[in-house]
Design an enzyme around this catalytic site. Structure first.
Site, PDB file in Angstrom:
ATOM      1  N   LYS B  45       0.826  -1.200   0.000  1.00 20.67           N
ATOM      2  CA  LYS B  45       0.000   0.000   0.000  1.00 20.67           C
ATOM      3  C   LYS B  45       0.863   1.255   0.000  1.00 20.67           C
ATOM      4  O   LYS B  45       1.935   1.265   0.605  1.00 20.67           O
ATOM      5  CB  LYS B  45      -0.864  -0.045   1.271  1.00 20.67           C
ATOM      6  CG  LYS B  45      -1.751   1.162   1.520  1.00 20.67           C
ATOM      7  CD  LYS B  45      -2.929   1.214   0.568  1.00 20.67           C
ATOM      8  CE  LYS B  45      -3.712   2.519   0.678  1.00 20.67           C
ATOM      9  NZ  LYS B  45      -4.585   2.693  -0.507  1.00 20.67           N
ATOM     10  N   CYS B 136      -2.948   8.560  -8.217  1.00 19.91           N
ATOM     11  CA  CYS B 136      -4.116   8.190  -7.413  1.00 19.91           C
ATOM     12  C   CYS B 136      -5.200   9.238  -7.594  1.00 19.91           C
ATOM     13  O   CYS B 136      -4.969  10.416  -7.334  1.00 19.91           O
ATOM     14  CB  CYS B 136      -3.762   8.089  -5.935  1.00 19.91           C
ATOM     15  SG  CYS B 136      -5.216   7.754  -4.929  1.00 19.91           S
ATOM     16  N   ASN B 198      -3.093   2.626 -13.092  1.00 21.14           N
ATOM     17  CA  ASN B 198      -3.817   2.932 -11.874  1.00 21.14           C
ATOM     18  C   ASN B 198      -5.322   2.897 -12.197  1.00 21.14           C
ATOM     19  O   ASN B 198      -5.699   2.627 -13.338  1.00 21.14           O
ATOM     20  CB  ASN B 198      -3.400   4.304 -11.338  1.00 21.14           C
ATOM     21  CG  ASN B 198      -3.439   4.329  -9.803  1.00 21.14           C
ATOM     22  OD1 ASN B 198      -4.398   3.834  -9.217  1.00 21.14           O
ATOM     23  ND2 ASN B 198      -2.424   4.889  -9.186  1.00 21.14           N
TER      24      ASN B 198
HETATM   25  C1  LIG Z   1      -8.772  -0.636  -2.754  1.00 17.90           C
HETATM   26  C2  LIG Z   1      -7.661  -0.186  -3.649  1.00 17.90           C
HETATM   27  C3  LIG Z   1      -6.609   0.563  -3.146  1.00 17.90           C
HETATM   28  C4  LIG Z   1      -5.573   0.977  -3.969  1.00 17.90           C
HETATM   29  N1  LIG Z   1      -4.520   1.690  -3.444  1.00 17.90           N
HETATM   30  C5  LIG Z   1      -3.475   2.042  -4.236  1.00 17.90           C
HETATM   31  C6  LIG Z   1      -2.324   2.696  -3.710  1.00 17.90           C
HETATM   32  O1  LIG Z   1      -2.215   2.943  -2.510  1.00 17.90           O
HETATM   33  N2  LIG Z   1      -1.310   3.057  -4.556  1.00 17.90           N
HETATM   34  C7  LIG Z   1      -1.380   2.790  -5.892  1.00 17.90           C
HETATM   35  O2  LIG Z   1      -0.456   3.114  -6.622  1.00 17.90           O
HETATM   36  N3  LIG Z   1      -2.451   2.132  -6.423  1.00 17.90           N
HETATM   37  C8  LIG Z   1      -3.494   1.766  -5.627  1.00 17.90           C
HETATM   38  N4  LIG Z   1      -4.564   1.092  -6.175  1.00 17.90           N
HETATM   39  C9  LIG Z   1      -4.564   0.762  -7.615  1.00 17.90           C
HETATM   40  C10 LIG Z   1      -4.147  -0.678  -7.859  1.00 17.90           C
HETATM   41  O3  LIG Z   1      -2.833  -0.881  -7.418  1.00 17.90           O
HETATM   42  C11 LIG Z   1      -4.241  -1.047  -9.347  1.00 17.90           C
HETATM   43  O4  LIG Z   1      -3.408  -0.179 -10.075  1.00 17.90           O
HETATM   44  C12 LIG Z   1      -5.652  -0.953  -9.890  1.00 17.90           C
HETATM   45  O5  LIG Z   1      -6.571  -1.376  -8.918  1.00 17.90           O
HETATM   46  C13 LIG Z   1      -5.863  -1.759 -11.176  1.00 17.90           C
HETATM   47  O6  LIG Z   1      -5.639  -3.129 -10.986  1.00 17.90           O
HETATM   48  P1  LIG Z   1      -6.844  -4.179 -10.665  1.00 17.90           P
HETATM   49  O7  LIG Z   1      -7.934  -3.929 -11.652  1.00 17.90           O
HETATM   50  O8  LIG Z   1      -6.228  -5.534 -10.798  1.00 17.90           O
HETATM   51  O9  LIG Z   1      -7.272  -3.903  -9.270  1.00 17.90           O
HETATM   52  C14 LIG Z   1      -5.616   0.659  -5.343  1.00 17.90           C
HETATM   53  C15 LIG Z   1      -6.676  -0.088  -5.853  1.00 17.90           C
HETATM   54  C16 LIG Z   1      -7.699  -0.532  -5.040  1.00 17.90           C
HETATM   55  C17 LIG Z   1      -8.807  -1.318  -5.607  1.00 17.90           C
END
Ligand SMILES: Cc1cc2nc3c(=O)[nH]c(=O)nc-3n(C[C@H](O)[C@H](O)[C@H](O)COP(=O)(O)O)c2cc1C
Ligand SMILES: Cc1cc2nc3c(=O)[nH]c(=O)nc-3n(C[C@H](O)[C@H](O)[C@H](O)COP(=O)(O)OP(=O)(O)OC[C@H]3O[C@@H](n4cnc5c(N)ncnc54)[C@H](O)[C@@H]3O)c2cc1C
Ligand SMILES: Cc1cc2nc3c(=O)[nH]c(=O)nc-3n(C[C@H](O)[C@H](O)[C@H](O)COP(=O)(O)OP(=O)(O)OC[C@H]3O[C@@H](n4cnc5c(N)ncnc54)[C@H](O)[C@@H]3O)c2cc1C
Ligand SMILES: Cc1cc2nc3c(=O)[nH]c(=O)nc-3n(C[C@H](O)[C@H](O)[C@H](O)COP(=O)(O)O)c2cc1C
Ligand code: FES
Ligand code: FES
Lengths: 260, 308, 308, 260
Positions: B45, B136, B198
């Site tokens: 995170k 973000c 992201n």
């Molecule tokens: C609940 C949640 C929290 C996230 N927190 C971060 C974060 O702290 N830093 C970051 O770079 N990306 C964050 N992301 C983005 C994810 O790392 C990722 O880039 C994005 O969810 C796309 O991948 P996915 O579809 O497999 O989830 C977060 C995503 C979710 C769902």
């Protein structure tokens, strides 16, 4: 350490209007769950990308885990369709539960499906002094009272419409009992699960009386294991206020920790 | 035997699979449910200098095929992270714990650099790389603004580059007309790799209460529904750079990961899918091995950009 | 009785529901399957000056929760459109045919203006408005480039504004860091309304053949999976302009449309959903009426931006 | 003008290995469909956003519409699970079909599920001279031959592995027949549906002989009604080459129109 168990539905039955008991063959989980912990259920029938749904444990015994749930939305509606023999993925044991060695008379206060973890607690407490205070809008919201009775737990009821027990809030019978205990100088310990309003009422009483109060919070969850920060609750620990993760730091908190 | 090792801009990964930041806590939360031997790294995170409370509740809304979140980068600050969480991770996961990719962010160029420096100085051998979050959508003063303008992006990446010797990944936003200028800015500033994508800015409204579901009003979309958009961005980025790419966005099965490799990824991260099924990580890994075997690739690295 | 009429930048619509360009042909194709009385306008496929062949096949790929297409703006050219298709539409749909919103595009500023002029001169009373497509991801020389840079956008919208007296909508791309500069360019150039969103750039790879599924390699994502992103863009645009907004992107039921109204839309378009179920148009209309009744709105126009 | 009918499954049965007959109660469609037209089916069991799947009409009679389909992917796999009594949304009649007043001996040439529209055609032609030429890799790919026989249609078979009829391609028996007809100076008309290679072979023969050839094209479709331009086929009409919409301008084209 949690695990993801492939359970099998053993029994699925009504527990009152809109409520269901789901009994799962889940020997690994049944062996380790403690009262107040919850499980994270992958609901069969939802699309494969659907999030899991968290449920408290009503009972864990002899290789079986029982949930008591209310149909409120699409996840619980889908869950209501599982049948004996169906496979259900269940993650657990999750979160911190209730302590099970109370220093005084155990008073359990529940509302709606909030009685679920209190039943498991009562079963593990095995304390003949334990009393359940339970409230609801009508008598239809009073769940599993026979199961508490079978554990030898005294049950005191209140309903808003007076259709069962005292008319009004469950704090009525509770305050009566607290007065009695105070008068007799007896120590007690409060355990509660239910709507936020009830939780706060119980926490306030524990704090005012200087008695231990254990509050189980119901927060929307995503991961259930502390990985996502979706389920926070403001708490004060060691003088510092921070956003605790209900799924990991809770769901059971001490009354004095909670910042409402 | 398929060689699963990859080199992600200097980070040696024993498998090309990692976790997506924010979906895997500080790395130890899924012990017992995830086979860590199948992970080449664990991405944690977002971490910044000081503790950060994140947004109010509710922080998520389930949508068909995905999730909209506005956690708001809650975290304990870099010191607690370095002292407590890193140790907890190695203790819980044990000997063979994969290296950590530490996701970082800040409210200023200086803070980004300071966080990077602090983590680099922590000299903990389990820390394998830094991933700069400049994308973000959920923190106003935070990451996003740095990633929107290639010039500002160049500045902040340069500052972090100067502050760390660790392999440096930059995580880019998907909502851009063209990814090329952002990729170029990262290259010029000395980044070692790119992370794509992201979340996509999104919003869910409860029509009965007539209020946004999220306390933050808007959030970021992740999960299966973003996958085709993510594949396109990885493909576009790979076409304009030699920097290795860590691809993420809607991986739920090996097929989704393989699309990323063919589009140009060197490694992949599983995110939102883990919430539903922590087993996705292992099945992506195993599916990759099976695919390589079936298609006669002796090394997963050969898959990168291997469109016919 | 709910008043369903809205004014979309000068276009009077008897209901706030229209079709999304490219998903409803030239307007007559769904006769017999769609209740046209529930439509306030019909938006037709993109039209340019000369006939245009579009891309090679395959032109679509089904993805979970949506569709990736790369039709490539095939069309017969403005003359055949004006002479043949408009007449066919009025004949087939009959007396109560809703006004047409003609989606236009071109390879140059001059062509955009010329197409607009030709359609305006056609003086066919069924033509109600123009919608400029400056955001199609599937034609290299075409639309998209004009929508990527606010300055170029201002130029091309100004040119079309000078060429037509019809209500002028500009359809914007979703893949931008911030919609505000694009909205401002449209306002300054004299647009009457905005259309949001066009498809999101996307790609699907067949991992067995290791080739992109689409002949064009990449395409545009539409359908349910883009809805939360579309709501956010409508919300953002509404926050920075008084221009009315025609919202589209993943409407499959009335709830989806209502989210758009609350976010700031004045009218909505049903697109990809029609392919699966042409009945979505009527159910969106009827669901809007029911919602207004249930929530005490006497006019659907009151819903616009009506967040509590 | 097409309509979207709520049909009900009457019969669903095997039609050979991997092939199924689906008989739908769809009186409105059954009354208007002509041979060579197709219907666009919303497959029950797929997610609500899934696209429809196009199928030719094998038969339309007495209020019922019959499809003959092959399980090839997730849509047809889901379709294979519908049961008598289930509701299925079917859009039609779509596209332009075959002419049904041939000027010569009707020669029908099919491959795989391509025989589906030819069956409906044979039934409407009611021409005792009609012959079906059908090819497949093995005898398992020869479908519904009994149904053609029941219509009094002569059937000539070829399989690549020689497991039924002549060994080799269906063009073998076809060319034999064409030679015979040519020798006797008889006019004929070709109708075909199947894989692209077969269609081209038949079109070439029609063109070479100067006889009418009707070619039914199988193109991936989205809307099925001409609204999306997903399903194009290059054709030459009035000297101009353009991308025709198979769903609207086809699926049946004249041999001389097609640009391969
Ligand atoms: C609940 C949640 C929290 C996230 N927190 C971060 C974060 O702290 N830093 C970051 O770079 N990306 C964050 N992301 C983005 C994810 O790392 C990722 O880039 C994005 O969810 C796309 O991948 P996915 O579809 O497999 O989830 C977060 C995503 C979710 C769902
Ligand atoms: C620790 C814990 C223990 C619980 N124990 C029980 C129990 O024993 N019996 C019982 O009936 N219910 C219990 N709940 C509540 C239960 O999780 C929700 O009722 C359920 O998730 C609703 O899902 P749905 O799809 O039917 O509702 P929907 O409203 O359609 O769900 C939509 C989304 O909101 C989330 N959500 C909705 N309501 C809640 C809620 N109250 N808590 C958390 N997430 C929610 C869902 O997970 C989902 O992401 C518990 C919740 C928590 C956090
Ligand atoms: C006019 C017409 C008539 C047809 N008649 C018949 C028939 O009588 N019997 C029969 O078995 N099949 C017929 N087909 C083919 C049938 O439509 C496909 O086999 C079916 O759509 C495959 O769906 P799926 O989900 O099982 O396959 P998948 O490959 O999983 O489908 C994925 C996507 O590709 C599309 N697709 C895949 N193959 C085809 C194809 N050959 N044609 C069009 N779209 C395709 C699907 O619609 C879907 O969008 C016909 C096709 C057309 C265009
Ligand atoms: C097959 C197809 C063709 C399209 N053609 C056009 C077009 O010609 N002009 C245009 O402005 N948008 C076009 N679009 C975009 C749609 O009008 C709409 O903006 C987009 O699909 C999002 O809405 P939806 O999710 O409801 O489909 C097309 C979309 C699809 C799916
Ligand atoms: S639900 Fe993810 S941290 Fe609690
Ligand atoms: S499938 Fe849409 S035009 Fe043919």
């Amino acid at each position: 350490m949690a695990l993801n168990e492939q359970s099998v539905v053993a029994v699925h039955e009504d527990a009152g209007p809109g409520y269901r008991f789901l009994v799962l063959e889940a020997p690994q989980l049944a062996a380790v769950l403690v009262p107040g912990q919850f499980v994270h259920v992958r609901v069969p029938g939802l699309e494969t990308t659907a999030l899991r749904r968290p449920f408290s444990v009503f009972d864990a015994d002899a290789g079986r885990v029982t949930l008591l749930y209310k149909v409120v939305g699409r996840g619980t509606a889908a869950l209501a369709h599982v049948r004996p023999g169906d496979a259900v993925e269940v993650m657990g044991p999750l979160g911190r539960g209730f302590p099970t060695a109370p220093k005084g008379v155990p008073l359990l206060v529940g509302g709606g499906y909030g009685v679920a973890p209190l039943h498991f607690l009562a079963k593990r407490l095995k304390d003949p002094r334990a009393v359940l205070f339970v409230g609801g809008r009508t008598k239809d919201d009073l769940l599993a009272l026979d199961r508490f009775a079978a554990l030898g737990v005294e049950v005191r009821v209140a309903t808003n419409d007076g259709s069962a027990g005292a008319k009004g809030f469950v704090t009525g019978p509770l305050d009566e009992a607290l007065d009695g205990l105070r008068a007799r100088g007896e120590a007690y310990e409060l355990f509660t699960c239910g709507p936020d309003g009830l939780l706060k009422a119980v926490a306030d009483r524990a704090l005012a009386a200087g008695m231990p109060g254990w509050i189980s919070m119901d927060r929307h969850m995503v991961c259930g294991v502390g990985a996502c920060f979706a389920c926070i609750q403001k708490v004060r620990r060691a003088g510092k206020i921070f956003n605790a993760r209900c799924c990991m730091d809770g769901p059971v908190f001490k009354a004095e920790e909670l910042v409402w | 035997m398929v060689n699963m090792a990859v080199d992600l801009g200097g980070l040696k990964m024993r498998t090309p699979v990692t976790t997506a930041s924010g979906t895997f806590g500080y790395g130890a939360e899924y012990v017992g449910m995830v086979d860590y031997s199948k992970l080449g790294a664990v991405t944690v995170k977002g971490v910044r200098m000081d503790p950060w409370p994140g947004n109010e509740m509710p922080r998520h809304a389930e949508v068909p095929g995905g999730l909209v979140n506005a956690i708001g980068l809650q975290g304990p600050g870099v010191d607690v992270f370095a002292a407590h969480y890193v140790r907890h991770y190695t203790r819980q996961v044990g000997e063979n714990a994969p290296p950590l990719i530490v996701n970082i962010w800040g409210g200023s160029v200086e803070e980004y650099a300071a966080v990077a420096r602090r983590i680099t100085e922590a000299v903990n051998s389990v820390i394998g790389a830094l991933e700069m979050n400049v994308s973000c959508p959920n923190v106003k003063a935070g990451g996003h603004t740095f990633g929107q303008d290639p010039k500002v992006l160049y500045e902040v990446v340069s500052a972090v580059r100067a502050a760390t010797t660790l392999p440096l990944l930059v995580k880019l936003a998907p909502n851009v007309p063209s990814i090329a200028p952002y990729v170029k800015a990262c290259e010029d500033a000395g980044a070692d790799a790119l992370s794509l994508i992201n979340t996509i800015p999104a919003m869910v409204i409860d029509i009965e209460t007539r209020r946004p579901v999220l306390a933050n009003r808007t959030g970021g979309l992740s999960g299966r529904c973003v996958h085709p958009a993510a594949v396109k961005l990885v493909y576009d980025a790979h076409n304009v750079t030699k920097l290795p790419i860590l691809a993420m966005g809607g991986i739920y099965e090996a097929k989704d990961a393989i699309e990323f490799f063919l589009a140009g990824a060197t490694a992949v991260a599983v995110g939102t899918a883990t919430f539903t099924d922590p087993g996705v990580i292992a099945s992506v890994h195993d599916g990759l091995v099976a695919y390589c075997e079936r298609h006669g690739f002796t090394s997963v690295a050969e898959l990168t950009g291997a469109l016919a």
